[in-house]
Design an enzyme around this catalytic site. Sequence first.
Site, PDB file in Angstrom:
ATOM      1  N   GLU A 275       1.083  -2.517   3.726  1.00  0.00           N
ATOM      2  CA  GLU A 275      -0.303  -2.998   3.717  1.00  0.00           C
ATOM      3  C   GLU A 275      -1.188  -2.499   4.841  1.00  0.00           C
ATOM      4  OE1 GLU A 275       2.470  -4.862   4.443  1.00  0.00           O
ATOM      5  OE2 GLU A 275       2.044  -6.368   5.993  1.00  0.00           O
ATOM      6  N   GLU A 309       0.073  -6.163  -1.638  1.00  0.00           N
ATOM      7  CA  GLU A 309      -0.436  -5.468  -0.446  1.00  0.00           C
ATOM      8  C   GLU A 309      -1.917  -5.764  -0.246  1.00  0.00           C
ATOM      9  OE1 GLU A 309       1.975  -4.651   1.182  1.00  0.00           O
ATOM     10  OE2 GLU A 309       3.501  -4.269  -0.345  1.00  0.00           O
TER      11      GLU A 309
END
Length: 867
Positions: A275, A309
Site C-alpha cells: 500500500e 490496499e
Amino acid sequence: MNIATQPDDAQQAHPIVYLKDYQQPTYLVESVSLNISIFSNGTLVNSSLVMKRQAGASLGELVLLGRDLELLEVCVNGQELRPDQYRLDRESLTIFGAPDQCVVDTQVRIHPESNTQLEGLYQAGELFVTQNEPEGFRKITFFPDRPDVLSVFTTRIEADKKYPTLLANGNLIEAGDASDGRHYAIWQDPTKKPSYLFACVVGDLAVLKDSYTTIEGREVSLELYTEAKDLDKCHVGMQALKDSMHWDEQEYGRAYDLDNYMIVAVSQFNMGAMENKGLNIFNTACVLSDPQTTTDPSNFYVKSTIAHEYFHNWTGNRITCRDWFQLCLKEGFTVFRDQSFSETLQSPAVQRIDDVASLKSAQFAEDAGPMSHPPRPDQFVEINNFYTATVYDKGAEIARMIATLLGKQKFRQGTDEYFRRHDGEAVTVEDLLNSLSDGSGVDVRHFLPWYTQAGTPTVTGQGEYDAATQTYRLSLRQSVKPHAKYPNPKPLPIPVSTALFDRATGQVLAEQMLLLDQPEQQFVFEHIAVEPVVSLLRDFSAPVLLDFAYTDHDLAFLVQYETNGFNQWQAAQELLERVLLKGHDAEPYLQAIAQTVPSLAARDALLTARLLDVPSENYLASRIDQDYEPSEMHQRREALLNALAKRLAEYWPTAYADQPIVPYVDSSEAMGRRAWRNVVLSMAFRAGLPEAVQWASEQYQAAVCMTERLGALRALVWNDAAGAAELSVQLLADFEQCFSDEALAIDLWFSVQSGKPTVTVAEIQALLQHPRFDYTTPNRVRSVTSHFAQNPLAVWTVEGVQFYADLTKHLDAKNPVLASRILQALSRWYTLKAPLREQVKAVLKALQQDVSSSSVTETLGNLLQAE
Ligand code: BES
Ligand code: ZN
C-alpha cells in the site's frame, strides 16, 4: 527500540524484541530528500535528513539504521565526519554528539541488480522496484526506519533513458535530461509518512489511465502501470479501484487525499500487494485479470486486494502503527474492511463462507501449532514472520465482533472518532479501542484481551427445553488451552448470534445476539411453544470452536432449513467433522445434502458449490493432536467424497446439462454457475460416470474462460479416470503451449500438477527441474509448494519432508521471507505417529545447521520447540 538479547545460545545471533521495551524515537526526521541514481552495476543513494531531537524522548545518540549499505560519505551540517565521529556496525550508523537539530547527509551504494531477497530496492527483469514494509528502507539508505518516525519525502530518481518510467510517491514536480543520455524526475509527497511506505519504480512500462472525482470534489488521476503486453488485463483492477474509492466514501466517510493514485504490477514480489502512499506495488497475480488467463477466484481476489490496499490509505497510511507489534491495527482492520467491500461483489453468505473457511484452515491451524501467537504479540525475533493468518484474519474477526456488537451507526461514530483523533499519527491497538468507545458511547475496551491472548477459545454449550414453562435454557461456557508465552487468559466477550427453529415447520421462533462474557452463563428464551432446534454462531459471530450438544439429526435439519446461508454451510461442515474426526455415521449428512442440493442449485449455484465443501485434510489434521496418520485421514475423506458422488450419481447428468457454456460474464451469478459446473464435473468423475471424460474433454475445448478450461483440465489430471491418462497428458501439453507467454497461466499449469491428490515427491522434484521453473519468482515457487502442501499424504513422508528441507536451505539466503513461509507447512510435524515423527524431527534438526537467516532460524526454532 531497546533490543534485549536472549541467553539461549542458538538465538544469540537473532535477538528477541519485546513490546515492553518500546521507547519513543530519540530523533525525528522532519523531511528527507533522496537522490537515487541507477546504474547497471550499482545504485547511488544520496539522502539528506532534516533531524530534530524529540522533546521528552530519552537522551541518546543519533542512530540511523542501515543494512548491506556501502557507506561512501556521511556529513553533519555540511561537514564530512571523521571516522572517530561515528560508529558503523552491521545494523546501524551512530553519530556521536550530534546537535539537537541538524542535517545529516549520507551517500551509499546498493546493488538492486543482485538483490534476490526482494526487500529494499531490487531489480526484477528490466524493472526496478521497492518493497520497504516492514524493514526494507534501511536497505536503501541510513534512516530511523521505524513506523513512528513520519517525514515529508522528496525523491529525485535518475536512470538511463532506456527506462522511461520514473515513479515515486506524491506529485511529479520536475523532470528532464541529465548527463550521459540519462534523465531524471523529482517527486514530492506532501503527506508525512513512515519510511516503510516509501516507494519508487524505474522501468519501461505501459499505463492505463482513468480518473475519479472524490466526494470532496478532488479530481484524482488513476494510473495502472504494467508491461505493454498486459495492458488489456488492467480493466478489472481499474474498475475495482474506483468502486473501492466510492465504497470508502459511503461506508466510512473517507475520501482520497492526493491528486494521483498509481498502481504498478511486478512479476517478482514476495507478497500479494503493498500500500505505499499513492504508489501501490502489486504482484501481477493480484492485479492483472483477463477471462482467458485468470480464474474466477483470482479475478475476485484482484478486486479485494485492490480494495485492501486502497483502504490502507486511511487505515494504515494516514493513521499508521506506532511499532510493528501493532501490525493488526492496520492489517486486521483493513482485512475487515476489504471483506465488507467484497460482500458487495458476491452474496454476503458466500463471502462469509469463504472468509471463515480460510480463517479455519489457516488461522485455527496456526493457533493449534507452535506458531500460535496473539493478534498483537508482545515479542518477536523477525517481524517478517508475523504477517500471519492470526494478525490478519483473527485481527479482522475482532474488528468484526466490535462492529457487530455496536451496530452500523455506532460503529461508524466510533471509526469517525478514530479518524478525527489520530489522523497523521502512529498509534496503538489501545488508541483504536479508546476511539471506538468514546465515539460510540459504548465501552469496547474489554475487547483488548482478544488482541493480547493466544489460542482459539472453545465455547461449550447445552440446551434444555421445559415444556411446562415454555422456556428454552441455553448454557454456554468458554475456555482456552493454556499457552506457555501467554499464560492466565481472561474471559473474552464472545458475541453468539442465535436462532431457534420450529423443528416441525422450519420456522424461526426467536433470533438474538447473545453476549457471553463470563466463564459460564445461562440464557433463557421464553414463550417457546415447542422444543426448538437451536442454531448458534450465525454468520460466525465470533472466531471460536463450538462444542455444542447438537444431535446429528439437528445438524441435518439445519443443513436443510437454516435461513442463514452461512450456518447452513456451517452445519454441513460440523456434520462432516463428526464423520471424519469422530467416526459418526455419514448417513445424516448424505441424506441432508441429497435433499437440499437439487433445489438449491436451481436457486443459488454459488452457495450450492460451497455447500459441497469438505474440510481440507490439513484442517482436519489441525484438530488431531497426536498419532496423526495422513493416509488414514486421506482414505476416510476420499471414501466420504466417493459416497457423496455415488449418492447423487443420477443427478449429476441433469445438473451438468443444466449449466451449458455461455458467453463470459463477470457476475456473482455467472461465477456461481461456473463453480457449480466444475464441482459437478469432478463429482461425475468420482461417481465413475462413463460420460465424465467426454464432458471434460468437451469443456476444455469449448471453454470461453480460464475457469472452465482449468476446471476441465484439473478434473482430468486429478481423477486418473480409466482411459483418461493419455488425454490428460495431451491437454497438459496443449495448455502449456497455448499459454506459453502468460506467466500467471503457467503458474496454474504447475499448480494443477503439484496439487494432484496422488502426486509423488519424485513428480514434485521433476517440476522443479522443468525449464519453466524459476526460483527467483516467488509466484512460480509457490505454484508448486503451496498446492503440494495440500497433499499431506506425500508431504508427510521422509522424502517429502526432505524436499522441504532442501528447498528451505536453497532459499535461506536467497529469499528468507519466502523460505520461512514455505517451511511453515511443516508446523504440525510433532502430531505425526511414530516412527515418522522421529524421522521428521531428525530432518528438521539437521536443517538447523544449514540455515542462518533470522526468518528461517526463528521459524525452525519454533517448529522444533513444539515436541
Ligand atoms: N502491507 C501488506 C503487504 C506486506 C506484507 C508487505 C508483509 C510486506 C510484508 C499489504 O497490505 C497486505 O496485507 N497484502 C496482502 C493482501 C491482502 C489482500 C490481505 C498480501 O500481500 O498477501
Ligand atoms: Zn494490508
